[in-house]
Design an enzyme around this catalytic site. Structure first.
Site, PDB file in Angstrom:
ATOM      1  N   LYS A  34       0.844  -1.205   0.000  1.00 46.90           N
ATOM      2  CA  LYS A  34       0.000   0.000   0.000  1.00 46.90           C
ATOM      3  C   LYS A  34       0.880   1.256   0.000  1.00 46.90           C
ATOM      4  CE  LYS A  34      -0.258  -0.253   5.064  1.00 46.90           C
ATOM      5  NZ  LYS A  34      -1.085  -0.702   6.206  1.00 46.90           N
ATOM      6  N   TYR A 251      17.513  29.342   7.804  1.00 47.93           N
ATOM      7  CA  TYR A 251      16.358  30.026   8.393  1.00 47.93           C
ATOM      8  C   TYR A 251      16.362  29.904   9.905  1.00 47.93           C
ATOM      9  CZ  TYR A 251      14.055  30.294   3.803  1.00 47.93           C
ATOM     10  OH  TYR A 251      13.727  30.568   2.498  1.00 47.93           O
TER      11      TYR A 251
HETATM   12  C1  LIG Z   1      -0.193  -1.764   6.799  1.00 51.19           C
HETATM   13  C2  LIG Z   1      -0.697  -3.055   7.318  1.00 51.19           C
HETATM   14  C3  LIG Z   1       0.172  -4.124   7.581  1.00 51.19           C
HETATM   15  C4  LIG Z   1       1.676  -4.003   7.480  1.00 51.19           C
HETATM   16  O1  LIG Z   1       2.179  -3.456   8.670  1.00 51.19           O
HETATM   17  P1  LIG Z   1       3.765  -3.281   8.927  1.00 51.19           P
HETATM   18  O2  LIG Z   1       3.861  -2.745  10.283  1.00 51.19           O
HETATM   19  O3  LIG Z   1       4.246  -2.308   7.899  1.00 51.19           O
HETATM   20  O4  LIG Z   1       4.352  -4.634   8.741  1.00 51.19           O
HETATM   21  C5  LIG Z   1      -0.375  -5.337   7.970  1.00 51.19           C
HETATM   22  N1  LIG Z   1      -1.714  -5.468   8.122  1.00 51.19           N
HETATM   23  C6  LIG Z   1      -2.581  -4.462   7.909  1.00 51.19           C
HETATM   24  C7  LIG Z   1      -4.036  -4.683   8.114  1.00 51.19           C
HETATM   25  C8  LIG Z   1      -2.101  -3.224   7.512  1.00 51.19           C
HETATM   26  O5  LIG Z   1      -2.963  -2.216   7.303  1.00 51.19           O
END
Ligand SMILES: *Cc1c(COP(=O)(O)O)cnc(C)c1O
Length: 355
Positions: A34, A251
């Protein structure tokens, strides 16, 4: 051309996937890609992770992008569909759906689909974000078993504290008590649970961050888990400045030299995704040598102390994060986590994929 570049190492993705498979040898791997592959580019990471059993994304558009690129893996939509009209498209592309609320059950019951879909029914075991309460869960599963649009059914939850001292014990006990009468495959573990709780591996693991070579656990390095960084964010020095004692840089003049100090101006700023909150002293490497940032990060540039790196001049290679400085170190200095920095890489940073 402006010298900033993110290099994506496919060999590191393959290596990290091997680490997952060796850590959870009995489990199938759902590679979580994702958020544009945690900032690495969806199709880049799909290429490196093609040996995974399944992919997981958030949006149906990400799933169709993978299908258009000819990936035939099962693909899980981690929040299911947001509207009923997405269901025919999901079925057509053979997507698997998380079902986390009654409205999604009703959508699935009321639609006519060309083919059945696999569903992952989500239980709320304490995160209180998505999912059915444990006491309602068995009835929801039985209702979905009767739904003619449902092919295979899987039981799942997501842990709130797999990465800290509280662990997964309480959530897993709640889950186990609720599913005791149900006979379906199970998916529980994110990266932290994969690395820390073998008893939570179950049938499908869902690694995200570990695949990208960053650590899910604060204070424990990715390297200590045998993971390799997938992204190297590199740039170059485009100007140098010599500060006398008492002179400041950038800055807000948040860094003032106490002694003569040589400064490199680096072509990387917060508009590239580097955290503006990185304080004086954030680790960074120049010509392979670790040093520190000084001054406030600006939109397009930041400053590095090169007093001890005499050979560094305009054109010198800078590593913002990668093998010499981990993204987790930069994140920790900046009060955040590697996940956020990787996901925040901006679209103006050119990406180069290497084997
Ligand atoms: C994003 C997500 C993961 C992965 O989590 P990590 O901490 O990056 O391994 C697993 N399960 C669900 C439901 C998620 O939304």
């Amino acid at each position: 051309m402006r010298p900033i570049q993110a290099t994506i190492h496919l060999a590191a993705l393959r290596h990290n996937l091997d680490v997952v498979q060796m850590s959870a040898p009995q489990s199938k791997v759902i590679a979580v890609v994702k958020a544009n592959g945690y900032g690495h580019g969806l199709l880049n990471v799909a290429q490196g992770l093609k040996a995974a059993d399944m992919f997981a994304v958030l949006r149906i558009e990400e799933a169709t992008t993978l299908r258009d690129a000819s990936y035939q893996h099962p693909i899980l939509l981690l929040e299911g569909v947001f509207d009923a009209y997405e269901l025919p498209l999901a079925a057509q592309h053979q997507l698997s759906l998380v079902i986390h609320c009654v409205q999604q059950v009703e959508m699935l019951e009321q639609v006519t689909l060309a083919r059945k879909v696999q569903v992952f029914v989500k239980m709320n075991t304490g995160m209180n974000r998505l999912g059915f309460k444990p006491e309602l869960y068995p009835d929801i599963v039985k209702r979905l078993e009767r739904c003619e649009n449902v092919a295979q059914l899987c039981l799942m939850t997501h842990f709130a504290t797999a990465d800290d001292a509280r662990g997964v014990g309480q959530a897993q006990a709640i889950f186990n008590a609720s599913v005791s009468g149900l006979q379906h495959p199970i998916s529980l573990a994110n990266s932290a649970a994969i690395l820390r709780y073998p008893e939570a591996h179950a049938d499908y693991v869902r690694p995200g961050i570990m695949l990208y070579g960053a650590s899910p656990v604060a204070g424990v390095s990715a390297q200590s888990y045998g993971l390799q960084p997938v992204m190297r964010l590199g740039s170059k020095i485009i100007a140098t400045q010599n500060l006398q004692a008492g002179e400041s840089v950038g800055y807000g003049a948040i860094f003032t030299a106490e002694k003569p100090t040589r400064i490199g101006v680096v072509a990387c700023g917060y508009a590239d995704g580097y955290p503006r909150h990185a304080p004086n002293g954030t680790p960074i490497a120049v010509l392979g040598k670790r040093t520190r940032t000084v001054g406030r990060v600006s939109m397009d540039m930041l400053f590095v102390d090169i007093s001890e790196i005499a050979e560094a001049d305009i054109g010198a290679e800078v590593e913002l994060w990668g093998n010499t400085v981990s993204v987790d170190e930069v994140a920790q200095a900046s009060g955040t986590i590697g996940y956020e920095l990787l996901c925040a890489i901006s679209s103006r940073v050119p990406m180069k994929v290497v084997e």
